[in-house]
Write a protein that holds these residues in place. Structure first.
Motif, short mmCIF file in Angstrom:
data_model
loop_
_atom_site.label_atom_id
_atom_site.label_comp_id
_atom_site.label_asym_id
_atom_site.label_seq_id
_atom_site.Cartn_x
_atom_site.Cartn_y
_atom_site.Cartn_z
N ARG A 79 -44.80 -15.91 -24.46
CA ARG A 79 -46.23 -16.21 -24.61
C ARG A 79 -47.10 -15.00 -24.29
NH1 ARG A 79 -44.96 -20.55 -21.35
NH2 ARG A 79 -46.65 -20.11 -19.85
N TRP A 80 -46.68 -14.22 -23.29
CA TRP A 80 -47.43 -13.01 -22.91
C TRP A 80 -47.46 -12.01 -24.07
CZ3 TRP A 80 -50.06 -12.12 -18.32
CH2 TRP A 80 -50.57 -10.83 -18.15
N ILE A 81 -46.28 -11.79 -24.67
CA ILE A 81 -46.19 -10.84 -25.80
C ILE A 81 -47.01 -11.36 -26.98
CG2 ILE A 81 -44.61 -9.84 -27.52
CD1 ILE A 81 -42.48 -9.75 -25.26
N ALA A 82 -46.96 -12.67 -27.20
CA ALA A 82 -47.75 -13.26 -28.30
C ALA A 82 -49.25 -13.07 -28.06
CB ALA A 82 -47.42 -14.74 -28.43
N GLN A 83 -49.66 -13.13 -26.80
CA GLN A 83 -51.10 -13.04 -26.48
C GLN A 83 -51.57 -11.59 -26.38
OE1 GLN A 83 -52.37 -15.90 -23.60
NE2 GLN A 83 -54.21 -14.78 -23.01
N PHE A 84 -50.70 -10.70 -25.85
CA PHE A 84 -51.15 -9.33 -25.55
C PHE A 84 -50.41 -8.23 -26.32
CE2 PHE A 84 -51.94 -11.83 -21.62
CZ PHE A 84 -53.33 -11.80 -21.65
N GLY A 85 -49.37 -8.61 -27.05
CA GLY A 85 -48.68 -7.63 -27.90
C GLY A 85 -47.66 -6.77 -27.20
N GLN A 86 -47.46 -6.96 -25.91
CA GLN A 86 -46.46 -6.19 -25.17
C GLN A 86 -46.09 -6.95 -23.89
OE1 GLN A 86 -48.66 -2.59 -24.50
NE2 GLN A 86 -49.58 -3.35 -22.60
N GLU A 87 -44.99 -6.50 -23.25
CA GLU A 87 -44.57 -7.14 -22.00
C GLU A 87 -45.56 -6.83 -20.88
OE1 GLU A 87 -40.56 -6.86 -20.59
OE2 GLU A 87 -39.75 -6.68 -22.63
N MET A 88 -45.52 -7.64 -19.84
CA MET A 88 -46.36 -7.43 -18.68
C MET A 88 -46.02 -6.09 -18.01
SD MET A 88 -46.64 -9.89 -15.32
CE MET A 88 -47.00 -11.35 -16.29
N SER A 89 -47.04 -5.30 -17.69
CA SER A 89 -46.85 -3.99 -17.07
C SER A 89 -47.09 -4.08 -15.56
CB SER A 89 -47.83 -2.98 -17.67
OG SER A 89 -49.16 -3.29 -17.26
N HIS A 90 -46.77 -2.98 -14.85
CA HIS A 90 -47.04 -2.91 -13.41
C HIS A 90 -48.54 -3.05 -13.14
CE1 HIS A 90 -43.28 -1.37 -11.19
NE2 HIS A 90 -42.91 -2.05 -12.25
N ASP A 91 -49.35 -2.45 -13.99
CA ASP A 91 -50.81 -2.58 -13.83
C ASP A 91 -51.25 -4.02 -13.99
OD1 ASP A 91 -51.11 0.11 -13.32
OD2 ASP A 91 -51.76 0.63 -15.35
N ASP A 92 -50.63 -4.73 -14.93
CA ASP A 92 -50.94 -6.14 -15.12
C ASP A 92 -50.59 -6.94 -13.87
OD1 ASP A 92 -51.69 -5.56 -17.74
OD2 ASP A 92 -49.73 -6.11 -18.57
N ILE A 93 -49.40 -6.65 -13.30
CA ILE A 93 -48.97 -7.34 -12.08
C ILE A 93 -49.95 -7.05 -10.94
CG2 ILE A 93 -47.11 -7.60 -10.38
CD1 ILE A 93 -45.18 -6.64 -12.66
N ASP A 94 -50.36 -5.79 -10.81
CA ASP A 94 -51.34 -5.43 -9.77
C ASP A 94 -52.64 -6.22 -9.94
OD1 ASP A 94 -49.69 -3.56 -8.55
OD2 ASP A 94 -50.56 -1.84 -9.60
N ARG A 95 -53.06 -6.40 -11.18
CA ARG A 95 -54.31 -7.11 -11.44
C ARG A 95 -54.20 -8.59 -11.07
NH1 ARG A 95 -57.29 -6.75 -17.31
NH2 ARG A 95 -58.58 -8.63 -17.17
N ILE A 96 -53.06 -9.20 -11.40
CA ILE A 96 -52.84 -10.61 -11.04
C ILE A 96 -52.72 -10.75 -9.53
CG2 ILE A 96 -51.27 -12.59 -11.27
CD1 ILE A 96 -50.53 -11.38 -14.07
N TYR A 97 -52.02 -9.81 -8.89
CA TYR A 97 -51.87 -9.83 -7.43
C TYR A 97 -53.23 -9.69 -6.75
CZ TYR A 97 -49.92 -8.74 -2.81
OH TYR A 97 -49.59 -8.74 -1.47
N ALA A 98 -54.09 -8.83 -7.31
CA ALA A 98 -55.44 -8.65 -6.76
C ALA A 98 -56.24 -9.95 -6.85
CB ALA A 98 -56.16 -7.53 -7.48
N ALA A 99 -56.01 -10.73 -7.90
CA ALA A 99 -56.67 -12.04 -8.02
C ALA A 99 -56.03 -13.05 -7.07
CB ALA A 99 -56.57 -12.54 -9.46
#
Length: 280
Positions: A79-99
């Motif tokens: 679902r992530w690839i379908a929505q964003f076109g690539q796998e979740m990155s470390h920056d993405d993880i940092d952003r979710i962790y910050a939330a």
């Protein structure tokens, strides 16, 4: 927040220490504080939906690693690839962790009430002179919110170790459990018991050389609210128990029980095994 003055009783047991997990083990029946917040953090960080079951899947490890593991679940990754076109990155993880962090700190105190007979069980262990350790997949800044509220309810372990207190990383590595051993001045890991509701925490206990106890119904794997647990019929409870047994069984705990209320019987059995010179 380590208090070694609370344990003034002479140790009448061959067991030197019991080390408890927090959510789903001592507090927060069903381990809902972290799971519901993961769902909200993905939504807040990226407007991306995950289910409670997906949020529960890697429970027991540190929260940054937990977010990464959720992103690697096949259903989420697709679902992530379908929505964003690539796998979740470390920056993405940092952003979710910050939330995740401010949400978790805001909500964790709402889930600080001890489970069932938890405080009575812990106090009876202390009365035998057994030291009470604890460790969590929560980072220190969350534990600093949770632990004083739990103390107000009567739960006061002698030692608290958070997942980011040590540079070597969290579960299933043994370091948090061993930090408890060091802080509490325990002489033998074979005379310690690790109690947890998730497989990584049981593996942590094995890796630290301890007896291990898995909790089937109060924790993450059964996923029941306290009301659901109280009102469930025998078939519903057995289905939840079996779900949890499959997941926890992979970690090969020495004992599997429903909740901490059954721990005293396990403690007596481990005491007998230690007196017979058995080791974990």
């Amino acid at each position: 927040m380590n208090d070694h003055t609370t344990n003034k009783h002479k140790n009448n047991s061959p067991i030197e220490g019991v080390i408890f997990d927090w959510a789903g083990t001592i507090v927060d029946f069903g381990s809902f504080a972290p799971t519901s917040i993961f769902v909200e953090a993905f939504k807040q960080g990226f407007d991306f939906e995950i289910t409670l079951d997906e949020a529960r899947e890697p429970m027991g490890i540190g929260k940054w690693d937990h977010i990464k593991a959720v992103g690697q679940l096949p259903s989420v990754k697709a679902r992530w690839i379908a929505q964003f076109g690539q796998e979740m990155s470390h920056d993405d993880i940092d952003r979710i962790y910050a939330a995740f962090m401010p949400l978790q700190k805001a909500k964790v105190a709402d889930h600080a009430q001890p489970i069932l007979n938890a405080v009575d069980v812990v106090e009876s262990l202390k009365a035998q002179g057994i030291k009470i350790g604890s460790c969590s997949g929560y980072p220190r800044e969350v534990m600093d919110v949770l632990s004083p509220v739990a103390a107000d309810y009567g739960y006061k372990p002698d030692c608290i170790v958070a997942t980011d207190d040590l540079p070597q990383g969290g579960r299933p590595a043994p370091f948090m459990a061993l930090k408890n051993v060091i802080e509490l001045g325990i002489g033998s890991v074979a005379h310690c018991v690790k109690v947890d509701d998730a497989a990584p925490g049981i593996e942590e206990g094995h890796n630290a050389g301890m007896w291990t106890v898995g909790l089937l119904l109060s924790g993450n794997e059964a996923g029941l609210t306290y009301d659901e647990y109280l009102n469930a019929d025998a078939d519903t409870l057995e289905q939840a128990r079996e779900r949890a047994r499959v997941k926890l069984g992979k970690a090969k705990p020495h004992y599997l029980i429903d909740t901490i209320a059954e721990l005293p019987e396990v403690i007596r059995d481990i005491e007998a095994r230690l007196q017979a010179n058995q080791r974990p």
